[in-house]
Design a protein around this motif. Structure first.
Motif, short mmCIF file in Angstrom:
data_model
loop_
_atom_site.label_atom_id
_atom_site.label_comp_id
_atom_site.label_asym_id
_atom_site.label_seq_id
_atom_site.Cartn_x
_atom_site.Cartn_y
_atom_site.Cartn_z
N TYR A 155 5.19 8.36 -4.10
CA TYR A 155 6.27 7.70 -3.54
C TYR A 155 7.45 7.49 -4.55
O TYR A 155 7.26 7.28 -5.79
N ARG A 156 8.57 7.79 -3.91
CA ARG A 156 9.84 7.58 -4.74
C ARG A 156 10.90 6.69 -4.38
O ARG A 156 11.29 6.76 -3.13
N PRO A 157 11.19 5.61 -5.10
CA PRO A 157 11.97 4.62 -4.55
C PRO A 157 13.24 4.78 -4.53
O PRO A 157 14.02 5.79 -5.10
N ALA A 158 13.73 4.13 -3.24
CA ALA A 158 15.48 4.25 -3.03
C ALA A 158 15.56 2.80 -2.24
O ALA A 158 14.69 2.38 -1.71
N THR A 159 16.85 2.45 -2.02
CA THR A 159 16.89 1.11 -1.48
C THR A 159 16.47 0.95 0.02
O THR A 159 16.71 1.93 0.76
N LEU A 160 15.59 -0.09 0.00
CA LEU A 160 14.87 -0.54 1.42
C LEU A 160 15.89 -1.30 2.21
O LEU A 160 16.44 -2.40 1.75
N ALA A 161 16.18 -0.96 3.48
CA ALA A 161 16.99 -1.85 4.12
C ALA A 161 16.21 -2.62 5.02
O ALA A 161 15.29 -2.37 5.80
N ILE A 162 16.32 -3.96 5.10
CA ILE A 162 15.76 -4.84 5.92
C ILE A 162 16.89 -5.87 6.77
O ILE A 162 17.92 -6.36 6.19
N GLY A 163 16.63 -5.89 8.17
CA GLY A 163 17.43 -6.45 8.85
C GLY A 163 18.64 -5.55 9.53
O GLY A 163 19.51 -6.11 10.28
N THR A 164 18.29 -4.34 9.55
CA THR A 164 19.16 -3.40 10.15
C THR A 164 18.90 -3.27 11.67
O THR A 164 19.83 -2.64 12.44
N ASN A 165 17.77 -3.69 12.35
CA ASN A 165 17.16 -3.53 13.77
C ASN A 165 17.30 -5.11 14.13
O ASN A 165 18.17 -5.51 14.83
N THR A 166 16.54 -5.82 13.90
CA THR A 166 16.52 -7.35 14.31
C THR A 166 16.36 -8.20 13.01
O THR A 166 16.08 -7.81 12.00
N ASP A 167 16.83 -9.36 13.40
CA ASP A 167 17.12 -10.24 11.99
C ASP A 167 16.09 -10.73 11.37
O ASP A 167 15.09 -11.31 12.18
N PRO A 168 15.58 -10.62 10.22
CA PRO A 168 14.62 -10.99 9.44
C PRO A 168 14.42 -12.38 9.03
O PRO A 168 13.31 -13.03 8.70
N GLU A 173 0.89 -1.23 0.05
CA GLU A 173 0.01 -0.11 -0.15
C GLU A 173 0.94 1.18 0.03
O GLU A 173 0.55 2.32 -0.60
N GLU A 174 1.98 1.23 0.92
CA GLU A 174 2.78 2.49 0.67
C GLU A 174 3.65 2.66 -0.36
O GLU A 174 3.69 3.89 -0.83
N LEU A 175 3.84 1.51 -1.00
CA LEU A 175 4.66 1.72 -2.36
C LEU A 175 3.74 2.18 -3.51
O LEU A 175 4.14 2.75 -4.53
N SER A 176 2.47 1.96 -3.27
CA SER A 176 1.66 2.32 -4.38
C SER A 176 1.23 3.57 -4.22
O SER A 176 0.41 4.35 -5.34
N ARG A 177 1.42 4.51 -3.11
CA ARG A 177 0.82 5.86 -3.06
C ARG A 177 1.53 6.68 -4.13
O ARG A 177 2.49 6.70 -4.30
N ARG A 178 0.63 7.46 -4.50
CA ARG A 178 1.00 8.71 -5.63
C ARG A 178 2.27 9.52 -4.85
O ARG A 178 2.14 9.89 -3.68
N ASP A 230 7.52 -7.56 -7.23
CA ASP A 230 6.37 -7.10 -8.07
C ASP A 230 6.59 -5.81 -8.33
O ASP A 230 6.20 -5.55 -9.33
N PHE A 231 7.05 -4.96 -7.15
CA PHE A 231 7.27 -3.37 -7.65
C PHE A 231 8.57 -3.14 -8.26
O PHE A 231 8.78 -2.35 -8.40
N ARG A 232 9.22 -4.03 -8.34
CA ARG A 232 10.58 -3.81 -8.89
C ARG A 232 11.41 -2.76 -7.98
O ARG A 232 12.08 -1.84 -8.59
N HIS A 233 11.65 -3.17 -6.71
CA HIS A 233 11.98 -2.06 -5.76
C HIS A 233 13.39 -2.59 -5.23
O HIS A 233 13.38 -3.82 -4.93
N PRO A 234 14.34 -1.74 -5.07
CA PRO A 234 15.60 -2.23 -4.78
C PRO A 234 15.42 -2.55 -3.07
O PRO A 234 14.94 -1.70 -2.29
N VAL A 235 16.31 -3.67 -2.58
CA VAL A 235 16.51 -3.83 -1.24
C VAL A 235 17.64 -4.31 -0.92
O VAL A 235 18.51 -5.05 -1.60
N ALA A 236 18.25 -3.87 0.34
CA ALA A 236 19.35 -4.42 0.94
C ALA A 236 19.00 -5.26 2.24
O ALA A 236 18.42 -4.95 2.91
N VAL A 237 19.45 -6.62 2.22
CA VAL A 237 19.27 -7.23 3.14
C VAL A 237 20.37 -7.77 4.17
O VAL A 237 21.48 -7.96 3.67
N VAL A 238 20.24 -7.62 5.50
CA VAL A 238 21.32 -8.07 6.41
C VAL A 238 20.78 -9.16 7.26
O VAL A 238 19.64 -9.18 7.92
N THR A 239 21.64 -10.34 7.36
CA THR A 239 21.28 -11.14 8.16
C THR A 239 22.46 -12.29 8.95
O THR A 239 23.48 -12.13 8.41
#
Length: 369
Positions: A135-148, A128-133, A168-177
């Motif tokens: 919204y500008r994409p930038a790398t989304l970080a996952i795992g920077t607080n607790t491990d996904p 829903e947040e990515l679909s909002r009018r 599906d949104f072809r959005h960039p993501v950086a994962v830490v684990t």
């Protein structure tokens, strides 16, 4: 980790009922800094002679109002992140995220690693947040607080749901684990990698299996993490090794060895972070040192104070991740020389934002062009 006589002495782990909880990093639950009252255990004179029951992990479900967390820290290379879970069952005693559990009315000690919060609706909210009018994409970080990819991901699958949305949104993501469970999602990660939309960081703190078991009691063993680096690299996923945290006088002798093993496994880049002990983490880690590495405790804490103006931690921008002074500079120089010798980069390639699109929903009219 080192030959006999040169490595840290690992003191015997007390048995059940003698203090620490088996399989957990913290030895107790320090008071929540927001609570007005504190609970202190007292001996009532009765000794049943029985071990206490094992501490079971409890998981509650949270329905998030938003998925993306924004930040403006100059110390990190991203401005947005998503947290699939609160708390982390890996139980790493040094985890800088422990104090965040206090905001939930829980303790940063055992509560942080045994009373967890899952957010199974996070993928839907993220979409829903990515679909909002606007919204500008930038790398989304996952795992920077607790491990996904902590153990409960096996059943809740929140992280996989997030990756499916980002694909599906072809959005960039950086994962830490640290979690080997990331290998379950190699299909999605390889698909994202082909589009230059993903990079992964695998944290390796030590190569000593016994030390790792005590520092990070429910995280995969060091050899298992190196195998994860190998499998990610073989699938075409850009992967870096994160020597994090570097613990002075305990794991810092392994810096070059960790980098060499990771490079041999296929890591293309590397980074490092010095041990950080904010708020309640300081006393928790000091207690851990006294129980497990008493011969090194004074030296470890002295090194930390050298780097933080006499305190074991300083939250100042620019130095909290690396420290200051001669010792911090020596570690930084060792890292620079090692990555140069091993051909490791100090940064991974920028991810693409050009492919971002909002996928059509059921019932939407498709474009003719």
């Amino acid at each position: 980790m080192s030959s006999a006589g040169s490595g840290p002495r690992i003191d015997p782990v007390p048995g059940p009922g003698q203090g620490p909880t088996p399989g957990r990093g913290a030895s107790g639950n320090p008071a929540n800094r927001f609570d007005r009252l504190a609970v202190t255990p007292e001996d009532d004179g009765w000794d049943p002679g029985e071990a206490p029951p094992p501490l079971r992990t409890e998981t509650r479900v949270e329905r998030p109002r938003s998925a993306i967390t924004r930040n403006s820290s100059p110390d990190v290379p991203f401005d947005r992140s998503v947290n699939p879970y609160r708390g982390c069952e890996h139980g790493c005693i040094y985890c800088f995220a422990r104090p965040s559990h206090a905001w939930l009315g829980l303790s940063p000690g055992l509560d942080f690693e045994s009373r967890l919060i899952a957010r199974p609706e996070a993928p839907r909210v993220l979409a829903e947040e990515l679909s909002r009018r606007g919204y500008r994409p930038a790398t989304l970080a996952i795992g920077t607080n607790t491990d996904p990819y902590q153990p409960i991901e096996r059943s809740y699958r929140v992280m996989r749901g997030l990756l499916e949305v980002l694909r599906d949104f072809r959005h960039p993501v950086a994962v830490v684990t640290k979690g080997a469970l990331i290998e379950r999602d190699l299909d999605l990660l390889a698909e994202l990698a082909e589009l230059e939309l993903v990079r992964v960081g695998i944290s390796v703190t030590t190569l000593d299996r016994d030390l790792s078991r005590r520092l990070e009691p429910r995280a995969p063993a060091p050899e298992r993490r190196l195998r994860t680096i190998e499998r990610l690299a073989a699938a075409g996923v850009p992967v870096r090794v994160m020597v994090a945290p570097v613990i002075p006088a305990l794991t810092d002798p392994e810096l070059e060895a960790i980098l060499a093993r990771a490079a041999a496994a296929g890591a293309g880049a590397a980074s490092w972070i010095m041990l950080r002990l904010p708020r309640e983490v300081g006393p928790l880690f000091s207690d851990w040192l006294a129980r497990h590495c008493s011969d090194r405790a004074a030296r470890v804490l002295a090194r930390l104070r050298e780097m933080h103006g006499g305190e074991i931690y300083s939250p100042d921008w620019g130095c909290r991740m690396r420290g200051e002074g001669p010792y911090a500079e020596i570690v930084a120089q060792r890292f620079r020389l090692a990555v140069a010798r091993l051909g490791l980069a100090t940064a991974q390639p920028e991810l693409s934002t050009a492919l971002f699109r909002v996928p059509p929903r059921a019932g939407d009219q498709l474009s003719l062009f």
